[in-house]
Design a protein around this motif. Structure first.
Motif, mmCIF file in Angstrom:
data_model
loop_
_atom_site.group_PDB
_atom_site.id
_atom_site.type_symbol
_atom_site.label_atom_id
_atom_site.label_comp_id
_atom_site.label_asym_id
_atom_site.label_seq_id
_atom_site.Cartn_x
_atom_site.Cartn_y
_atom_site.Cartn_z
ATOM 1 N N LEU A 142 0.815 -1.223 0.000
ATOM 2 C CA LEU A 142 0.000 0.000 0.000
ATOM 3 C C LEU A 142 0.845 1.270 0.000
ATOM 4 C CD1 LEU A 142 -2.828 -0.883 2.552
ATOM 5 C CD2 LEU A 142 -3.081 -0.491 0.097
ATOM 6 N N GLY A 143 2.092 1.179 0.430
ATOM 7 C CA GLY A 143 2.944 2.354 0.522
ATOM 8 C C GLY A 143 2.616 3.230 1.718
ATOM 9 N N ARG A 144 2.002 2.637 2.740
ATOM 10 C CA ARG A 144 1.660 3.359 3.973
ATOM 11 C C ARG A 144 1.538 2.348 5.103
ATOM 12 N NH1 ARG A 144 -3.466 2.338 5.580
ATOM 13 N NH2 ARG A 144 -5.034 1.728 4.042
ATOM 14 N N ASP A 145 1.507 2.845 6.329
ATOM 15 C CA ASP A 145 1.280 1.962 7.462
ATOM 16 C C ASP A 145 -0.118 1.366 7.369
ATOM 17 O OD1 ASP A 145 3.780 2.397 8.547
ATOM 18 O OD2 ASP A 145 3.098 3.941 9.932
ATOM 19 N N TRP A 146 -0.215 0.087 7.702
ATOM 20 C CA TRP A 146 -1.489 -0.625 7.670
ATOM 21 C C TRP A 146 -1.609 -1.455 8.936
ATOM 22 C CZ3 TRP A 146 -3.015 -5.835 7.515
ATOM 23 C CH2 TRP A 146 -4.334 -6.079 7.125
ATOM 24 N N GLU A 147 -2.778 -1.420 9.555
ATOM 25 C CA GLU A 147 -3.049 -2.182 10.771
ATOM 26 C C GLU A 147 -4.004 -3.334 10.428
ATOM 27 O OE1 GLU A 147 -1.622 -1.488 13.710
ATOM 28 O OE2 GLU A 147 -0.603 0.254 12.843
ATOM 29 N N PRO A 148 -3.799 -4.524 11.010
ATOM 30 C CA PRO A 148 -4.670 -5.666 10.705
ATOM 31 C C PRO A 148 -6.164 -5.406 10.896
ATOM 32 C CG PRO A 148 -2.724 -6.444 11.828
ATOM 33 C CD PRO A 148 -2.676 -4.932 11.859
ATOM 34 N N GLU A 149 -6.535 -4.533 11.827
ATOM 35 C CA GLU A 149 -7.965 -4.255 12.022
ATOM 36 C C GLU A 149 -8.588 -3.583 10.797
ATOM 37 O OE1 GLU A 149 -6.645 -0.420 14.586
ATOM 38 O OE2 GLU A 149 -6.349 -2.483 15.155
ATOM 39 N N GLU A 150 -7.759 -2.982 9.923
ATOM 40 C CA GLU A 150 -8.259 -2.361 8.702
ATOM 41 C C GLU A 150 -8.813 -3.390 7.717
ATOM 42 O OE1 GLU A 150 -5.955 0.924 6.885
ATOM 43 O OE2 GLU A 150 -4.550 0.558 8.545
ATOM 44 N N LEU A 151 -8.466 -4.651 7.903
ATOM 45 C CA LEU A 151 -8.996 -5.700 7.036
ATOM 46 C C LEU A 151 -10.524 -5.698 7.070
ATOM 47 C CD1 LEU A 151 -8.204 -8.116 5.206
ATOM 48 C CD2 LEU A 151 -8.439 -9.551 7.230
ATOM 49 N N GLN A 152 -11.095 -5.342 8.216
ATOM 50 C CA GLN A 152 -12.547 -5.301 8.377
ATOM 51 C C GLN A 152 -13.211 -4.352 7.371
ATOM 52 O OE1 GLN A 152 -14.074 -7.214 10.743
ATOM 53 N NE2 GLN A 152 -12.216 -7.920 11.736
ATOM 54 N N LEU A 153 -12.484 -3.349 6.888
ATOM 55 C CA LEU A 153 -13.051 -2.364 5.959
ATOM 56 C C LEU A 153 -13.298 -2.932 4.567
ATOM 57 C CD1 LEU A 153 -10.848 0.697 6.985
ATOM 58 C CD2 LEU A 153 -13.211 0.206 7.687
ATOM 59 N N VAL A 154 -12.587 -4.009 4.197
ATOM 60 C CA VAL A 154 -12.753 -4.606 2.867
ATOM 61 C C VAL A 154 -13.218 -6.054 2.936
ATOM 62 C CG1 VAL A 154 -11.099 -3.070 1.747
ATOM 63 C CG2 VAL A 154 -10.305 -5.238 2.700
ATOM 64 N N LEU A 155 -13.420 -6.573 4.140
ATOM 65 C CA LEU A 155 -13.805 -7.968 4.329
ATOM 66 C C LEU A 155 -15.282 -8.192 3.994
ATOM 67 C CD1 LEU A 155 -12.862 -10.762 5.388
ATOM 68 C CD2 LEU A 155 -13.634 -10.019 7.653
ATOM 69 N N ILE A 156 -15.542 -9.158 3.116
ATOM 70 C CA ILE A 156 -16.902 -9.559 2.794
ATOM 71 C C ILE A 156 -17.286 -10.770 3.630
ATOM 72 C CG2 ILE A 156 -18.418 -10.493 0.999
ATOM 73 C CD1 ILE A 156 -16.709 -8.890 -1.041
ATOM 74 N N SER A 157 -16.400 -11.764 3.665
ATOM 75 C CA SER A 157 -16.699 -12.998 4.368
ATOM 76 C C SER A 157 -15.404 -13.738 4.674
ATOM 77 C CB SER A 157 -17.602 -13.887 3.502
ATOM 78 O OG SER A 157 -17.975 -15.048 4.195
ATOM 79 N N LEU A 158 -15.492 -14.688 5.606
ATOM 80 C CA LEU A 158 -14.340 -15.532 5.886
ATOM 81 C C LEU A 158 -14.818 -16.906 6.310
ATOM 82 C CD1 LEU A 158 -13.898 -15.857 9.225
ATOM 83 C CD2 LEU A 158 -13.158 -13.518 8.971
ATOM 84 N N GLY A 159 -13.939 -17.881 6.165
ATOM 85 C CA GLY A 159 -14.245 -19.236 6.594
ATOM 86 C C GLY A 159 -13.110 -19.740 7.458
ATOM 87 N N GLY A 160 -13.400 -20.037 8.713
ATOM 88 C CA GLY A 160 -12.401 -20.525 9.652
ATOM 89 C C GLY A 160 -12.432 -19.716 10.924
ATOM 90 N N GLN A 161 -11.540 -20.050 11.830
ATOM 91 C CA GLN A 161 -11.375 -19.267 13.049
ATOM 92 C C GLN A 161 -10.404 -18.134 12.753
ATOM 93 O OE1 GLN A 161 -10.632 -22.787 13.345
ATOM 94 N NE2 GLN A 161 -12.259 -23.533 14.632
ATOM 95 N N ILE A 162 -10.464 -17.080 13.576
ATOM 96 C CA ILE A 162 -9.549 -15.959 13.355
ATOM 97 C C ILE A 162 -8.730 -15.679 14.603
ATOM 98 C CG2 ILE A 162 -10.934 -14.851 11.579
ATOM 99 C CD1 ILE A 162 -11.858 -12.849 13.700
ATOM 100 N N GLU A 163 -7.566 -15.145 14.342
ATOM 101 C CA GLU A 163 -6.659 -14.690 15.387
ATOM 102 C C GLU A 163 -6.065 -13.381 14.881
ATOM 103 O OE1 GLU A 163 -2.648 -16.575 17.044
ATOM 104 O OE2 GLU A 163 -4.378 -17.922 17.164
ATOM 105 N N GLU A 164 -6.117 -12.342 15.697
ATOM 106 C CA GLU A 164 -5.612 -11.040 15.274
ATOM 107 C C GLU A 164 -4.659 -10.494 16.329
ATOM 108 O OE1 GLU A 164 -7.277 -6.586 14.215
ATOM 109 O OE2 GLU A 164 -8.660 -8.278 14.150
ATOM 110 N N THR A 165 -3.495 -10.026 15.865
ATOM 111 C CA THR A 165 -2.536 -9.351 16.730
ATOM 112 C C THR A 165 -2.232 -7.994 16.103
ATOM 113 O OG1 THR A 165 -0.533 -10.149 15.607
ATOM 114 C CG2 THR A 165 -1.490 -11.598 17.296
#
Length: 91
Positions: free
Chosen positions: A58-81
């Motif tokens: 992206l050419g900028r700082d990115w935080e894992p919580e930002e994934l929620q902004l483009v997430l449509i769906s997921l399959g499985g368990q999640i772990e976020e740090t």
């Protein structure tokens, strides 16, 4: 693919495409399918999204919580740090 498949579906936006490319770089054997307005990402057992790799794409700082902004769906368990977002199957 056999066994349990981890799945992420992202919006096909500039950020979504950069995240998908970062995932491709960090996850050997990942299958990425572009669909209308969506990017489907599949991999046996686990998908890891590394903040540092996404930041490079992206050419900028990115935080894992930002994934929620483009997430449509997921399959499985999640772990976020502070450094990564992981989707996995714990079978």
């Amino acid at each position: 693919m056999s066994g349990s498949i981890a799945l992420l579906c992202l919006q096909s936006t500039e950020d979504g495409r950069a995240i998908a490319e970062a995932i491709r770089e960090d996850n050997e054997g990942v299958v990425i399918t572009n669909k209308p307005a969506m990017i489907q990402i599949e991999r046996a057992e686990k998908i890891t999204v590394n903040a540092s790799t996404v930041s490079e794409h992206l050419g900028r700082d990115w935080e894992p919580e930002e994934l929620q902004l483009v997430l449509i769906s997921l399959g499985g368990q999640i772990e976020e740090t502070d450094d990564e977002f992981i989707v996995y199957w714990n079978n």
